[in-house]
Design a protein around this motif. Sequence first.
Motif, PDB file in Angstrom:
ATOM      1  N   ILE A   1      40.596  23.569  27.032  1.00  0.00           N
ATOM      2  CA  ILE A   1      40.872  24.408  25.863  1.00  0.00           C
ATOM      3  C   ILE A   1      39.695  25.336  25.584  1.00  0.00           C
ATOM      4  O   ILE A   1      39.873  26.465  25.099  1.00  0.00           O
ATOM      5  CB  ILE A   1      41.218  23.555  24.618  1.00  0.00           C
ATOM      6  CG1 ILE A   1      41.924  24.420  23.558  1.00  0.00           C
ATOM      7  CG2 ILE A   1      39.998  22.890  24.024  1.00  0.00           C
ATOM      8  CD1 ILE A   1      43.270  24.940  23.959  1.00  0.00           C
TER       9      ILE A   1
ATOM     10  N   ALA B   1      39.875  26.566  19.130  1.00  0.00           N
ATOM     11  CA  ALA B   1      40.163  25.600  20.193  1.00  0.00           C
ATOM     12  C   ALA B   1      40.574  24.256  19.612  1.00  0.00           C
ATOM     13  O   ALA B   1      41.517  23.620  20.099  1.00  0.00           O
ATOM     14  CB  ALA B   1      38.936  25.437  21.101  1.00  0.00           C
TER      15      ALA B   1
ATOM     16  N   VAL C   1      44.296  22.646  20.470  1.00  0.00           N
ATOM     17  CA  VAL C   1      44.262  21.591  21.481  1.00  0.00           C
ATOM     18  C   VAL C   1      45.465  20.652  21.401  1.00  0.00           C
ATOM     19  O   VAL C   1      45.841  20.027  22.390  1.00  0.00           O
ATOM     20  CB  VAL C   1      42.928  20.804  21.388  1.00  0.00           C
ATOM     21  CG1 VAL C   1      42.898  19.906  20.154  1.00  0.00           C
ATOM     22  CG2 VAL C   1      42.679  20.009  22.665  1.00  0.00           C
TER      23      VAL C   1
ATOM     24  N   ARG D   1      40.641  17.719  28.688  1.00  0.00           N
ATOM     25  CA  ARG D   1      41.391  18.594  27.788  1.00  0.00           C
ATOM     26  C   ARG D   1      40.450  19.464  26.957  1.00  0.00           C
ATOM     27  O   ARG D   1      40.727  20.639  26.707  1.00  0.00           O
ATOM     28  CB  ARG D   1      42.274  17.746  26.869  1.00  0.00           C
ATOM     29  CG  ARG D   1      43.155  18.542  25.924  1.00  0.00           C
ATOM     30  CD  ARG D   1      44.203  19.323  26.684  1.00  0.00           C
ATOM     31  NE  ARG D   1      45.055  20.065  25.766  1.00  0.00           N
ATOM     32  CZ  ARG D   1      45.393  21.351  25.913  1.00  0.00           C
ATOM     33  NH1 ARG D   1      44.947  22.029  26.941  1.00  0.00           N
ATOM     34  NH2 ARG D   1      46.173  21.937  25.030  1.00  0.00           N
TER      35      ARG D   1
END
Length: 300
Positions: A23, A54, A58, A19
């Motif tokens: 991002i 970011a 996220v 993840r």
Amino acid sequence: IDEVLRIHTSLSAKERYERVIDIMKAVNLPDPVAMAGAYPHQLSGGQRQRIMIASALVLDPGLLIADEPTTALDVTTQAQILSPVNEIQARRGTGVLFITHDMGVVAEIADRVVVMRRGEVVETGPVDDVLSRPQHDYTKMLMAAVPGMTPPSRPSKAANKVAFETVKLEKTYGGKSFLKKERVVHALKGVGIVGESGSGKSTLARCVVRLVDPTSGAILVGSQDIANLSQRLLKPMRSKVQIVFQDPYRSLNPRVSVGQSIIEGPVNFGVPESKALEKARELLVLVGLSPVALDRLPHQ
């Protein structure tokens, strides 16, 4: 970025890492895998700003408060920042409170605009109405201050005297350290001035004032090459070239008053403190500040 996911989700370490990389790609950071292991001081100002955005995006928040997120960024990086914000807004129906003084950004992203002055709302309405048909005098003043497309008149030839020149200037960071091989960053290759975030503009400025040493090339101030001067020989040249940093929070010592910060340079070059303070008062007035600010600390 990972810290946010560790605190607020039950994702595994592998899922969190994936993840994080996703991002970072979404906010157009170069080489996310390598950059994920970098420290903030190893990134440009624009790259650090994208990291902060970011970390906020996220979690796919329901409300995103963006306080001047594009202020110090170039126009191409601004577009790269605004794109993921628009995407998450469309995908999640996220509300975005965008705080900015940039009328171009307002025109591009806003649905409604609230104009504030000294803590009070002076005008509000749909973006087209406020920007095209402002009603309040303050809003009209703001719109009148937006730069037009007509370039300023060119200076006379006498004003075009070369102050300094760089020749094939290059700067490389990283490489092999004592214990391991580090990421190599070619910050400057032959040099340019205009470019997006991370293109080397700030590195060029730091090389010119010799806050960092160039890897190769020449820096000519007049006819003298200062690229490889020793600190002893460089000191007389320090007063000839000065720099205003992009980020005052990282540039000003919070334990030193504004006055002491301003006079540090002149005092180091032999100007009496009383005379330097007198000049500092004149400069504060020139930039629209009260001389009372001399005794204040930067964080005030």
